[in-house]
Design an enzyme around this catalytic site. Structure first.
Site, short mmCIF file in Angstrom:
data_model
loop_
_atom_site.label_atom_id
_atom_site.label_comp_id
_atom_site.label_asym_id
_atom_site.label_seq_id
_atom_site.Cartn_x
_atom_site.Cartn_y
_atom_site.Cartn_z
N CYS A 62 0.88 -1.12 -0.20
CA CYS A 62 0.12 0.18 0.01
C CYS A 62 0.85 1.23 -0.04
CB CYS A 62 -1.04 -0.01 1.11
SG CYS A 62 -1.89 1.49 1.37
N ASP A 95 -3.27 -3.48 -13.27
CA ASP A 95 -3.54 -3.08 -14.51
C ASP A 95 -4.21 -4.22 -15.55
OD1 ASP A 95 -2.93 -0.38 -13.99
OD2 ASP A 95 -0.93 -0.78 -15.17
#
Length: 345
Positions: free
Chosen positions: A131, A232
Site C-alpha cells: 500500500c 492493470d
C-alpha cells in the site's frame, strides 16, 4: 487460460515445494485449487468489504478473496486487531478461501495480530507490503516497509514461525527502485513464505504510469515461489496476455473487476470477452442494484449507502457510460439514484 509455465529450474510456478535453502520447511496448503490458475479478488480498502466480497462470491465466485487490510495497532497492549475486524475473520467466506491481510509495523505487534487472527479462525494470512499511502508514516507500514529492508528478515521469519496456515506477502516491486524485489526473493524463499502477490510499480509511483509486468516475468523466472500477478488487468486480453507472457501462477483482479465483476467469468470463457453495450448496461444495473441491497444491510442510512456505491462508480472507465455514471454520482437521494439507474441502457 493456460497453466503456469515452468521456472528455469523446471519447477512449476504453481507447484508447492520447500525452498532449497530451507529443506525443513513444510509448505502450507495454498488458498486455491491447483488444477487451474486462480483468479483472486484483490484487497481494496473501502471497496472490498464483506458485502462486496459476498456479492462477488455469489455471482462470479473468485477462486480466492482477501479482506480489506486489517490495521495492526502497535501501541495496544493486548488487542492488536479491532473487534470489528475480528468478527470478519473466517477460513472460508461463502465457500471461497478467505485470506486475512494485515498491515502494520513492528515484529511484536504483527506476530500478536497474526495469533489473534488465527484464534478467530483465519487459515491464510497475508502481509501488506504494497500500500503506497502508508509510506510517509513513522511506523513504515504497507509499502513503507520497503524503505527499511534490513528490518524485514526478523519480521518475516517471526511471522512464519507463528502462522500455521499459508503465509503470503503482497508487495510492490520496490520502494523507489523497481528492481528491489530481486534482493528480497532469497529472504521470502528461505523464510518459507508460501506465495507472493506482486504489483510491479514502486511505492513512490503510487498508481501513476503502468504496471511493468516485464518485472513480473523476471520474478517468476527467478523464484520457486508461486507469483500472483496484480496491476492493470482490466480486460480479457490483459489477463490472458499476462498469464501467457509471465508464466504467473494466477491473477489478482482489482479495479478492473470492481468496474466489471464479470471479468472473472470473461477470463474463464464463460461470458463474452467483449460484450456489446446492452449487455454491459444490464450488468451495470444488476451490479448496482445488488450493491444497494447488500450495502443497505451493512451500512447505516441511505447517505452512507450512496457514498459507498459512488466509491465503486469511481473505478469505472467505460467511455460509453461516462455520462450515465456521472449522473449517478451526482444523485443526492436514493430515489434519484434508482431513477437514473433504471434509465441506464
Amino acid at each position: 487460460m493456460r497453466t503456469p509455465a515452468a521456472n528455469a529450474d523446471n519447477t512449476s510456478v504453481g507447484a508447492v515445494g520447500a525452498p532449497a535453502a530451507s529443506p525443513a520447511i513444510v509448505p502450507s496448503p495454498l488458498p486455491w485449487q491447483q488444477d487451474h490458475p486462480p483468479l483472486m479478488l484483490a484487497p481494496m480498502q473501502g471497496l472490498t468489504n464483506q458485502a462486496m466480497r459476498r456479492l462477488f462470491i455469489d455471482w462470479v465466485r473468485p477462486d480466492t478473496v482477501f479482506t480489506e487490510f486489517m490495521r495492526v495497532n502497535a501501541s495496544a497492549p493486548v488487542h492488536r486487531l479491532s473487534a470489528t475486524d475480528l468478527r470478519e475473520i473466517d477460513s472460508q467466506e461463502g465457500g471461497a478461501p478467505l485470506v486475512v491481510q494485515l498491515i502494520g509495523h513492528g515484529r511484536e505487534a504483527l506476530v500478536a495480530a497474526a495469533r489473534s487472527a488465527q484464534a478467530a479462525g483465519a487459515a491464510h494470512i497475508n502481509l501488506n507490503m504494497g500500500c503506497p499511502y502508508g509510506r510517509m508514516t513513522s511506523g513504515l507500514t504497507g509499502g513503507g516497509m520497503l524503505r527499511r529492508p534490513e528490518l524485514l528478515e526478523e519480521i518475516i521469519f517471526a511471522l512464519r514461525a507463528v502462522i500455521t496456515g499459508s503465509f503470503s506477502v503482497k508487495l510492490r516491486a520496490g520502494y523507489d527502485d523497481p528492481l528491489q524485489i530481486f534482493d528480497l526473493l532469497p529472504l521470502f524463499e528461505t523464510a518459507g513464505v508460501d506465495f507472493l502477490v506482486l504489483h510491479p510499480r514502486t511505492v513512490a509511483q503510487e498508481y501513476q504510469g503502468l504496471a511493468d509486468h516485464a518485472i513480473t516475468s523476471r520474478v517468476v523466472r527467478q523464484t520457486r515461489l508461486p507469483v500472483i500477478a496484480n496491476g492493470d488487468i482490466r480486460t480479457v486480453a490483459d489477463g490472458a496476455r499476462l498469464l501467457e507472457e509471465s508464466g504467473a501462477a494466477g491473477l489478482m483482479l482489482g479495479r478492473g473487476a470492481i468496474a466489471d465483476p464479470l471479468l472473472f467469468e470473461r477470463l474463464r470463457g464463460r461470458a463474452p470477452a467483449e460484450p456489446a453495450r446492452p449487455e454491459r448496461a444490464a450488468m451495470l444495473r444488476r451490479y448496482l442494484q445488488e450493491l444497494l441491497a447488500r450495502y443497505g444491510e451493512l451500512f447505516c442510512g441511505e447517505t452512507q449507502v450512496l457514498s459507498k456505491v459512488k466509491g465503486v462508480l469511481a473505478t469505472f472507465v467505460d467511455a460509453d457510460f461516462e455520462h450515465a455514471v456521472r449522473q449517478l454520482r451526482k444523485a443526492r437521494t436514493m430515489p434519484a439514484f434508482r431513477a437514473r439507474l433504471a434509465e441506464l441502457e
